[in-house]
Scaffold this motif. Structure first.
Motif, PDB file in Angstrom:
ATOM      1  N   LYS A 211       0.835  -1.214   0.000  1.00  0.00           N
ATOM      2  CA  LYS A 211       0.000   0.000   0.000  1.00  0.00           C
ATOM      3  C   LYS A 211       0.866   1.258   0.000  1.00  0.00           C
ATOM      4  O   LYS A 211       0.568   2.226  -0.710  1.00  0.00           O
ATOM      5  CB  LYS A 211      -0.919  -0.010   1.217  1.00  0.00           C
ATOM      6  N   LEU A 212       1.932   1.257   0.796  1.00  0.00           N
ATOM      7  CA  LEU A 212       2.818   2.417   0.838  1.00  0.00           C
ATOM      8  C   LEU A 212       3.506   2.621  -0.507  1.00  0.00           C
ATOM      9  O   LEU A 212       3.662   3.753  -0.973  1.00  0.00           O
ATOM     10  CB  LEU A 212       3.860   2.249   1.950  1.00  0.00           C
ATOM     11  N   ASP A 213       3.933   1.522  -1.127  1.00  0.00           N
ATOM     12  CA  ASP A 213       4.531   1.617  -2.462  1.00  0.00           C
ATOM     13  C   ASP A 213       3.528   2.193  -3.458  1.00  0.00           C
ATOM     14  O   ASP A 213       3.872   3.030  -4.301  1.00  0.00           O
ATOM     15  CB  ASP A 213       4.987   0.236  -2.945  1.00  0.00           C
ATOM     16  N   ALA A 214       2.271   1.734  -3.350  1.00  0.00           N
ATOM     17  CA  ALA A 214       1.240   2.201  -4.289  1.00  0.00           C
ATOM     18  C   ALA A 214       0.987   3.690  -4.127  1.00  0.00           C
ATOM     19  O   ALA A 214       0.920   4.433  -5.118  1.00  0.00           O
ATOM     20  CB  ALA A 214      -0.052   1.417  -4.075  1.00  0.00           C
ATOM     21  N   ILE A 215       0.850   4.149  -2.876  1.00  0.00           N
ATOM     22  CA  ILE A 215       0.583   5.574  -2.639  1.00  0.00           C
ATOM     23  C   ILE A 215       1.809   6.418  -2.946  1.00  0.00           C
ATOM     24  O   ILE A 215       1.732   7.461  -3.602  1.00  0.00           O
ATOM     25  CB  ILE A 215       0.130   5.800  -1.186  1.00  0.00           C
ATOM     26  N   GLY A 216       2.961   5.955  -2.442  1.00  0.00           N
ATOM     27  CA  GLY A 216       4.185   6.734  -2.623  1.00  0.00           C
ATOM     28  C   GLY A 216       4.627   6.792  -4.070  1.00  0.00           C
ATOM     29  O   GLY A 216       4.682   7.861  -4.688  1.00  0.00           O
ATOM     30  N   TYR A 217       4.933   5.618  -4.644  1.00  0.00           N
ATOM     31  CA  TYR A 217       5.446   5.571  -6.013  1.00  0.00           C
ATOM     32  C   TYR A 217       4.353   5.794  -7.054  1.00  0.00           C
ATOM     33  O   TYR A 217       4.645   6.166  -8.193  1.00  0.00           O
ATOM     34  CB  TYR A 217       6.143   4.233  -6.263  1.00  0.00           C
ATOM     35  N   GLY A 218       3.087   5.561  -6.661  1.00  0.00           N
ATOM     36  CA  GLY A 218       2.005   5.762  -7.608  1.00  0.00           C
ATOM     37  C   GLY A 218       1.571   7.206  -7.742  1.00  0.00           C
ATOM     38  O   GLY A 218       1.042   7.602  -8.789  1.00  0.00           O
ATOM     39  N   PHE A 219       1.813   8.017  -6.701  1.00  0.00           N
ATOM     40  CA  PHE A 219       1.310   9.396  -6.759  1.00  0.00           C
ATOM     41  C   PHE A 219       2.309  10.428  -6.227  1.00  0.00           C
ATOM     42  O   PHE A 219       2.809  11.259  -6.983  1.00  0.00           O
ATOM     43  CB  PHE A 219      -0.005   9.499  -5.985  1.00  0.00           C
ATOM     44  N   PHE A 220       2.624  10.365  -4.928  1.00  0.00           N
ATOM     45  CA  PHE A 220       3.357  11.465  -4.308  1.00  0.00           C
ATOM     46  C   PHE A 220       4.811  11.582  -4.762  1.00  0.00           C
ATOM     47  O   PHE A 220       5.293  12.689  -5.062  1.00  0.00           O
ATOM     48  CB  PHE A 220       3.307  11.334  -2.776  1.00  0.00           C
ATOM     49  N   ILE A 221       5.550  10.475  -4.818  1.00  0.00           N
ATOM     50  CA  ILE A 221       6.979  10.543  -5.165  1.00  0.00           C
ATOM     51  C   ILE A 221       7.199  11.028  -6.600  1.00  0.00           C
ATOM     52  O   ILE A 221       8.081  11.875  -6.834  1.00  0.00           O
ATOM     53  CB  ILE A 221       7.656   9.179  -4.906  1.00  0.00           C
ATOM     54  N   PRO A 222       6.420  10.551  -7.603  1.00  0.00           N
ATOM     55  CA  PRO A 222       6.587  11.133  -8.946  1.00  0.00           C
ATOM     56  C   PRO A 222       6.348  12.636  -8.987  1.00  0.00           C
ATOM     57  O   PRO A 222       7.024  13.355  -9.727  1.00  0.00           O
ATOM     58  CB  PRO A 222       5.538  10.379  -9.780  1.00  0.00           C
ATOM     59  N   ILE A 223       5.395  13.117  -8.187  1.00  0.00           N
ATOM     60  CA  ILE A 223       5.150  14.562  -8.135  1.00  0.00           C
ATOM     61  C   ILE A 223       6.397  15.287  -7.662  1.00  0.00           C
ATOM     62  O   ILE A 223       6.776  16.340  -8.205  1.00  0.00           O
ATOM     63  CB  ILE A 223       3.946  14.880  -7.230  1.00  0.00           C
ATOM     64  N   PHE A 224       7.063  14.734  -6.650  1.00  0.00           N
ATOM     65  CA  PHE A 224       8.290  15.365  -6.138  1.00  0.00           C
ATOM     66  C   PHE A 224       9.359  15.451  -7.227  1.00  0.00           C
ATOM     67  O   PHE A 224       9.981  16.498  -7.428  1.00  0.00           O
ATOM     68  CB  PHE A 224       8.826  14.600  -4.928  1.00  0.00           C
ATOM     69  N   PHE A 225       9.587  14.348  -7.938  1.00  0.00           N
ATOM     70  CA  PHE A 225      10.652  14.352  -8.941  1.00  0.00           C
ATOM     71  C   PHE A 225      10.314  15.246 -10.131  1.00  0.00           C
ATOM     72  O   PHE A 225      11.178  15.970 -10.634  1.00  0.00           O
ATOM     73  CB  PHE A 225      10.939  12.920  -9.411  1.00  0.00           C
TER      74      PHE A 225
END
Length: 392
Positions: A268-282
């Motif tokens: 779930k953390l991978d899905a939320i993080g890598y699916g939405f928030f982390i790409p926004i940061f990069f």
């Protein structure tokens, strides 16, 4: 108010579109194996104010900061503290300290020659390692088996963790002494949480409630995990520390506390993080890069690219001389020299605090992108050649 909301939504749509297109591009590029983070940064440059001007990084700053938090939450969660009680951990710390000393000498010389004016952030940037970016590449090439795995994970973890601590102390907004005291306070608070939270979960009723809501619509464990992340981000900010430290500590605490189905929580953390928030940061980080300064002075980018190898990589040959054979040490040289996520975070912080020149920030991130494209490929080639020789 409506105009600001519309601008923010437009920027968010453009950024998420870049994030959605990225995995398709990775698939189309096939054998070139360009990491997604590189394409996300390039996409940010293209849609940002310096090129097409389709999106404004300021309008999505909060989401970008949460993405930065998720990046380091997951990095902290991956940190295996037990490694530091093994030889691999001791050598990793020794190697990083040698790199830090070498970085201080090299960047001090560059500052004396007026090549750089931002000693601390540049020196710290040269000591980082992109473990999170490297892991998929190393797994795909079967390079994480046997005893070599512990040396890779330990050196990579140190290359993420110690620069984060140094950022908190040396680049904090309230000064170094206060930063050190704040760091100690954060550490004690995190220690208290890591002891208290597991005890709370032992209560039968509370444990039952959490277990029942883990995969239901309440998503109890996930909600508390995000609450823990935001709590430590808020506390880190109030202590005058950077959010990366709070997020990293949240990941370390979460690894000890996580109740119930930890594998499900990780997914779930991978899905939320890598699916939405982390790409926004990069993507947002790419939007803020002063690419024109890199085009005007490409030699600066190439200089940092080479220095990543010299400062972070070459000490490995000496430090691991009694622990690893020559071929493995040479692989490790190029593995630890690969730097990007921590480097992007560090340059972002350096720009926000006014402690890094825009041209150096852009050149460092460019060097990090180049390191991800080149250094892992060299490590893989060395590994494959060595395995081919052994199989004869």
């Amino acid at each position: 108010m409506g105009a600001e909301l519309g601008s923010g939504l437009t920027s968010l749509f453009v950024v998420t579109l870049v994030a959605a297109v990225t995995p398709i591009l990775v698939g189309l590029l096939g054998r070139f194996r360009i990491p997604q983070v590189v394409l996300l940064l390039i996409g940010g440059v293209v849609v940002g104010p310096h090129v097409l001007g389709l999106a404004d990084p300021d309008s999505i700053a909060l989401l970008s900061n949460v993405g930065l938090g998720f990046l380091f939450l997951l990095a902290g969660y991956e940190l295996e503290l037990g490694l530091f009680r093994q030889r691999a951990g001791t050598l990793a710390v020794t190697g990083w300290l040698v790199s830090a000393g070498l970085a201080a000498a090299v960047v001090g010389g560059l500052e004396a020659l007026a090549v750089v004016r931002d000693f601390l952030p540049v020196a710290l940037a040269l000591t980082t390692t992109a473990l999170g970016t490297l892991l998929p590449i190393l797994r795909d090439n079967q390079m994480l088996g046997g005893p070599f795995r512990s040396y890779i994970l330990a050196s990579g973890a140190v290359g993420e963790f110690l620069p984060v601590l140094a950022i908190a102390i040396l680049l904090g907004s309230y000064g170094r002494f206060v930063g050190l005291v704040s760091l100690a306070g954060m550490g004690l608070f995190a220690l208290g949480l890591s002891v208290l939270l597991p005890k709370l979960m032992r209560g039968r009723r509370l444990a039952r409630i959490m277990a029942e809501g883990e995969d239901a619509t309440t998503q109890a464990t996930l909600r508390w995990t995000i609450t823990l992340l935001l709590l430590l981000l808020v506390i880190a900010s109030d202590f005058g520390l950077d959010v990366v430290l709070g997020a990293f500590i949240a990941g370390v605490v979460l690894r000890r506390w996580a109740p119930g189905n930890t594998e499900g929580l990780e997914r779930k953390l991978d899905a939320i993080g890598y699916g939405f928030f982390i790409p926004i940061f990069f993507v947002s980080s790419g939007m803020g890069l002063a690419v024109q300064s890199v085009a005007e002075a490409p030699a600066r980018l190439l200089l940092f690219f080479v220095l990543l190898l010299i400062v972070r990589g070459l000490p490995t040959l000496l430090v691991y001389r009694t622990a690893l054979p020559w071929a493995a040490r040479l692989e490790l040289v190029f593995i630890v020299s690969t730097a990007l996520p921590v480097l992007v975070a560090l340059t972002t912080i350096g720009l926000e605090t006014g402690k890094m020149l825009p041209e150096n920030a852009a050149a460092l991130v460019g060097a990090g992108v180049l390191s991800v494209l080149v250094y892992p490929s060299i490590a893989v080639a060395i590994n494959h050649r060595h395995r081919a020789r052994r199989s004869r």
